[in-house]
Design an enzyme around this catalytic site. Sequence first.
Site, mmCIF file in Angstrom:
data_model
loop_
_atom_site.group_PDB
_atom_site.id
_atom_site.type_symbol
_atom_site.label_atom_id
_atom_site.label_comp_id
_atom_site.label_asym_id
_atom_site.label_seq_id
_atom_site.Cartn_x
_atom_site.Cartn_y
_atom_site.Cartn_z
ATOM 1 N N SER A 185 35.304 30.825 48.813
ATOM 2 C CA SER A 185 36.173 31.074 47.665
ATOM 3 C C SER A 185 36.511 29.769 46.956
ATOM 4 O O SER A 185 35.610 29.021 46.577
ATOM 5 C CB SER A 185 37.420 31.842 48.132
ATOM 6 O OG SER A 185 38.144 32.376 47.070
ATOM 7 N N ASP A 243 31.395 41.724 45.768
ATOM 8 C CA ASP A 243 32.443 40.715 45.630
ATOM 9 C C ASP A 243 32.532 40.294 44.160
ATOM 10 O O ASP A 243 31.539 39.835 43.580
ATOM 11 C CB ASP A 243 32.088 39.520 46.518
ATOM 12 C CG ASP A 243 33.069 38.362 46.405
ATOM 13 O OD1 ASP A 243 34.094 38.487 45.699
ATOM 14 O OD2 ASP A 243 32.801 37.324 47.043
ATOM 15 N N HIS A 301 34.825 40.279 49.292
ATOM 16 C CA HIS A 301 35.046 38.834 49.232
ATOM 17 C C HIS A 301 35.492 38.296 50.597
ATOM 18 O O HIS A 301 35.105 37.211 51.002
ATOM 19 C CB HIS A 301 36.085 38.510 48.162
ATOM 20 C CG HIS A 301 36.302 37.049 47.940
ATOM 21 N ND1 HIS A 301 35.286 36.190 47.575
ATOM 22 C CD2 HIS A 301 37.419 36.278 48.032
ATOM 23 C CE1 HIS A 301 35.766 34.962 47.445
ATOM 24 N NE2 HIS A 301 37.058 34.985 47.732
#
Length: 318
Positions: A185, A243, A301
């Site tokens: 991320s 995601d 994610h």
Amino acid sequence: MHVSAVILALAALKYASAAPAPLFGIHLGSGDSSETKPTELSQDEITSNLVRPSLFARAVYCSSGVVEDWSCGPACDALPNVKVLTAGGDDGLVPNFFVAHDVDEDTIVVAHQGTNPKNLLSDLNDIKFRQVDANTTVLPDAGDDVKMHDGFLDAQERTAAQVLSTVQSALKSTGSKKVLVTGHSLGAAIASIDAMMLRMTLDKSVSLTATVFGLPRVGNQAWADLVDSTLGSSFTYVTNQDDPVPRVPPQFLEFQHPSNEIHITSVDASGKIATALRCPGQENTNCAGGNDILDASVANHRGPYFQNISMGNAACPF
């Protein structure tokens, strides 16, 4: 990245895709894309090339206090014989990070934490979409045409000097000739900039690999091209099914992914076995770049990605 930031970005993407250019004075640009057919990764390739970096990307979500002595429970137990050389961050404006010696692989590892959705300061790094010039102190080979996400660059700069000096010292003290950079991320964005900094600075005899997960777009087309020419196949970013984070910041704001995406297309019910594709070129439309934004899954994610490895603070509650 924070769920609300992703939703806002995707809403903007949907609106702008149907709007005439220029929109509010912004050129609705679009970078390169590839339609080349992907090839399937074997389970051996996933295990050999992706699992170990993902374990480090998971462990960096643990607090710096338990990371320093490598006592972060299952996340650390999965990686025995690791000596942490420095660890820091405040789980917010400065996301957690560490530099360690992976003794079993004789590799110096740099890992950066992703966004903690519970911490507003960390989210602010994500939602600043303004592009700025590359910092040529950190990235000496970047030209004037390279533009980067303001928040990601700021976050990387806060730890750049400590990361660089620790890696240089570790290579000298251990005799290692290998560096691995990883993150998830926001941590993937910071790690990708770190990898470029290290490759531009370290001796070419040092082998550098960057493997990151759930990477948002970090810069413009010139940035993506610079990553390709500087890191080549030593850089890999892994996207997981639907995601939404790899779709932001959107291309219409002149953001672009580099090459070397690996796209997970499915994970079995156990979370252990994933099918994945190697996606040629930049923004391959057969991979994350072709996802329908209406199918976005924030759960993808977090994971699992493969071998039941998920990311985020819940994956390392220590």
